[in-house]
Scaffold this active site. Structure first.
Site, PDB file in Angstrom:
ATOM      1  N   GLU A 191      -3.385  -7.375   5.859  1.00 22.69           N
ATOM      2  CA  GLU A 191      -4.472  -6.381   5.844  1.00 22.69           C
ATOM      3  C   GLU A 191      -5.798  -6.866   5.266  1.00 22.69           C
ATOM      4  O   GLU A 191      -6.374  -6.223   4.401  1.00 22.69           O
ATOM      5  CB  GLU A 191      -4.008  -5.114   5.113  1.00 22.69           C
ATOM      6  CG  GLU A 191      -2.740  -4.521   5.719  1.00 22.69           C
ATOM      7  CD  GLU A 191      -2.218  -3.297   4.960  1.00 22.69           C
ATOM      8  OE1 GLU A 191      -2.789  -2.945   3.921  1.00 22.69           O
ATOM      9  OE2 GLU A 191      -1.247  -2.702   5.441  1.00 22.69           O
ATOM     10  N   GLU A 296       6.116  -3.682  11.981  1.00 17.79           N
ATOM     11  CA  GLU A 296       6.457  -2.500  11.153  1.00 17.79           C
ATOM     12  C   GLU A 296       6.460  -1.231  12.009  1.00 17.79           C
ATOM     13  O   GLU A 296       5.906  -0.201  11.620  1.00 17.79           O
ATOM     14  CB  GLU A 296       5.438  -2.342  10.015  1.00 17.79           C
ATOM     15  CG  GLU A 296       5.244  -3.589   9.185  1.00 17.79           C
ATOM     16  CD  GLU A 296       4.335  -3.402   7.975  1.00 17.79           C
ATOM     17  OE1 GLU A 296       3.970  -2.259   7.663  1.00 17.79           O
ATOM     18  OE2 GLU A 296       4.011  -4.420   7.347  1.00 17.79           O
TER      19      GLU A 296
HETATM   20  C1  XIL Z   1       5.553   0.419   2.197  1.00 15.65           C
HETATM   21  C2  XIL Z   1       7.018   0.639   1.877  1.00 15.65           C
HETATM   22  O1  XIL Z   1       7.679   1.038   3.049  1.00 15.65           O
HETATM   23  C3  XIL Z   1       7.166   1.673   0.787  1.00 15.65           C
HETATM   24  O2  XIL Z   1       8.523   1.760   0.361  1.00 15.65           O
HETATM   25  C4  XIL Z   1       6.275   1.326  -0.408  1.00 15.65           C
HETATM   26  O3  XIL Z   1       6.328   2.366  -1.347  1.00 15.65           O
HETATM   27  C5  XIL Z   1       4.857   1.093   0.015  1.00 15.65           C
HETATM   28  O4  XIL Z   1       4.813   0.110   1.041  1.00 15.65           O
HETATM   29  N1  XIL Z   1       2.161  -1.601   5.426  1.00 15.65           N
HETATM   30  C6  XIL Z   1       2.891  -2.617   4.863  1.00 15.65           C
HETATM   31  C7  XIL Z   1       4.144  -2.314   4.148  1.00 15.65           C
HETATM   32  O5  XIL Z   1       2.556  -3.795   5.079  1.00 15.65           O
HETATM   33  O6  XIL Z   1       4.399  -3.214   3.095  1.00 15.65           O
HETATM   34  C8  XIL Z   1       4.153  -0.897   3.612  1.00 15.65           C
HETATM   35  O7  XIL Z   1       5.446  -0.650   3.104  1.00 15.65           O
HETATM   36  C9  XIL Z   1       3.792   0.087   4.699  1.00 15.65           C
HETATM   37  C10 XIL Z   1       2.408  -0.194   5.239  1.00 15.65           C
END
Ligand code: XIL
Length: 405
Positions: A191, A296
C-alpha cells in the site's frame, strides 16, 4: 409458514435494530414479523436463499483450478492452532497455499525492540507445510501494524534514514535466518500509493525519502534471493493507481531493482470495481512482465460506509442498523447477486491464467472475515465462500462451476 412466523417473532432484534412493536417510533421502517427473513443459523443465508447442491467434501477449489492457478487463503489461529477443527479441515481440503493473516506483520513479530516472537508465525508455517501448501509472506513494509519504536530513535524522536534502513535490514535478516527459503513469496511493500497514483506519505517515505521503494526492494532481494518479491496494494483497478504501479515496475526494471510480481488485494464489492477494470489491471501488470497474484479477495455485500472505500485500515465508521442490514441473515436475492459476482470475477481471472500465479481469499469463512469489523466494527458481512457454519455457499459452487468452463 406458521413456524417461520413464530421463529421470527421470538423477540430477537431485527435488521432495523428494534423488535417489532406498534409503539416503536420507527415502526414503519421495521419489517413486520411475517417479512423478517429467517436464518438457518445466525449470520448465514436466509432459509429461502439458494444453496450449494454440491458436497464440499467431494469437490475442491484447489483441484478445480489446478491447471489455471493456485487457490490460497488467509488463515489465523482458529485454523493453524486447530481451535476450529472444521475450518482447519476445510482449509486443507479446499486450498493449496496460505497467507498468514497477521502473524508476519512487524507488530506480531517484534512488539519490543530486539524481542522477537515467532511462535504464532511458526505454528502457521508448520500447519501449511504439514499440508503441502505454499506460503506467502505478508508483509515486510507497511504503515499499519508496525510498532511505533520502529520509526523512532532511543530518545523517542524520529529515526534517521540510516537508522530505519538498518532496522529494516536487521528485520529482514532475522526473517531470512529463521525461515530460510520456506516462504516462496513475500509482499515486500504493502500500500505505498494513494488512489490518485501519488506516493502515500507514510513514515517509511518521510524518513527514508522518495527512493525508499528502491531501497526496500534492494534489501529484500539481498535477504530473500530465492523468494518472489511482490508489490501489494488495493484499488489497483483505478487507472491512476494501476498506472503508478506499472510505472514503478518499469522504473525498477530500468534501474536493475528486482521485482517479480504484483499483488492485487481485490477487496471487492457487489458492483465495484467493474469486470472491465479488473481485466484491464491484470493485462497492465502482465504486460509489464509481472507475475500477478490476487492476494486478498473478498466480496463485501454491505452498504459501503465511505465513498471510494478501498481497504484503508485507518477508516472507522460508527455502527448503525443502516450499515448493517443483514444482521440476522442474508436475503436470497443478495446471496444470488454475490454468487453471480464471484462467478463473473473468476471468469475474468481464468482469462488471465497464463500470468496469474494464484487467487487468495482473505479468510476461509464469513465467521473470520475482517469485513465484519472494518470499516465498521461489529457488522455481519457475507464476504467469502463458506458461511459461518462452514457450509459451502452457492457462491462456492458457482466458482467451482466456472473452473470447468
Ligand atoms: C487485516 C486482518 O485481516 C485483520 O485481522 C487485522 O486486524 C487488520 O488487517 N489489507 C491488508 C491486510 O493488506 O493485511 C489486512 O488484514 C486487510 C487489508
Amino acid at each position: 409458514m406458521l413456524f417461520l412466523v413464530a421463529l421470527a417473532g421470538c423477540g430477537k432484534p431485527v435488521a432495523g435494530g428494534a423488535a417489532p412493536s406498534p409503539a416503536a417510533p420507527n415502526a414503519a421502517a421495521v419489517p413486520s414479523a411475517s417479512t423478517v427473513p429467517v436464518p438457518a443459523a445466525p449470520g448465514t443465508e436466509c432459509r429461502a436463499a439458494p444453496r450449494a447442491t454440491l458436497d464440499a467434501a467431494k469437490a475442491s477449489l484447489a483441484q478445480a483450478y489446478a491447471k489455471q492457478f493456485q487457490i490460497g487463503v488467509a488463515i489465523n489461529g482458529s485454523v493453524y492452532e486447530q481451535r476450529d477443527p472444521g475450518a482447519a479441515a476445510l482449509v486443507a481440503a479446499q486450498f493449496n497455499r496460505v497467507t498468514p493473516e497477521n502473524e508476519l506483520k512487524w507488530q506480531s513479530l517484534e512488539k519490543q525492540p530486539g524481542v522477537l516472537d515467532f511462535s504464532e508465525a511458526d505454528a502457521c508455517v508448520a500447519y501449511a507445510e504439514q499440508h503441502g501448501m505454499e506460503i506467502h509472506g505478508h508483509t515486510l513494509v507497511w504503515h499499519h501494524q508496525v510498532p511505533k519504536w520502529v520509526f523512532q530513535n532511543d530518545a523517542g524522536e524520529p529515526a534517521t534514514r540510516e537508522q530505519l534502513l538498518q532496522r529494516l535490514d536487521q528485520h529482514m535478516a532475522a526473517l531470512a535466518k529463521h525461515y530460510g527459503n520456506r516462504l516462496k513469496y513475500w509482499d515486500v511493500v504493502n500500500e505505498a500509493f494513494n488512489d490518485d497514483g501519488s506516493l502515500r506519505d507514510t513514515p517509511w517515505r518521510k524518513i527514508i525519502g522518495d527512493d525508499y521503494l528502491d531501497q526496500v526492494f534492494l534489501l529484500a532481494s539481498k535477504h530473500f534471493p530465492e523468494a518472489k518479491l511482490v508489490y501489494n496494494d488495493f484499488n489497483l483497478e483505478k487507472p491512476a493507481k494501476r498506472d503508478a504501479v506499472v510505472k514503478l515496475v518499469r522504473g525498477f526494471q530500468a534501474r536493475g531493482v528486482r521485482i517479480d510480481g504484483i499483488g492485487s488485494q481485490s477487496h471487492f464489492q457487489l458492483e465495484v470495481p467493474t469486470l472491465q477494470a479488473i481485466d484491464d489491471a491484470l493485462s497492465a501488470f502482465a504486460g509489464a512482465g509481472m507475475e500477478v497474484l490476487i492476494s486478498e479477495l473478498d466480496v463485501d455485500v454491505l452498504p459501503p460506509a465511505y465513498k471510494n472505500q478501498g481497504a484503508d485500515l485507518s477508516l472507522n465508521a460508527e455502527l448503525s442498523a443502516q450499515l448493517n442490514p443483514y444482521a440476522e441473515c442474508l436475503p436470497g436475492d443478495v446471496a444470488a447477486r454475490a454468487a453471480q459476482r464471484w462467478a463473473d470475477i473468476f471468469a475474468v481471472f481464468s482469462r488471465h491464467a497464463e500470468h496469474l500465479h494464484s487467487v487468495t481469499l482473505w479468510g476461509v469463512s464469513d465467521r473470520y472475515s475482517w469485513l465484519n469489523n472494518w470499516p465498521v466494527k461489529g457488522r455481519t458481512n457475507y464476504a467469502l465462500l463458506f458461511d459461518r457454519e462452514l457450509r459451502p455457499k452457492q457462491a462456492w459452487q458457482r466458482v467451482l462451476e466456472a473452473a470447468a468452463r
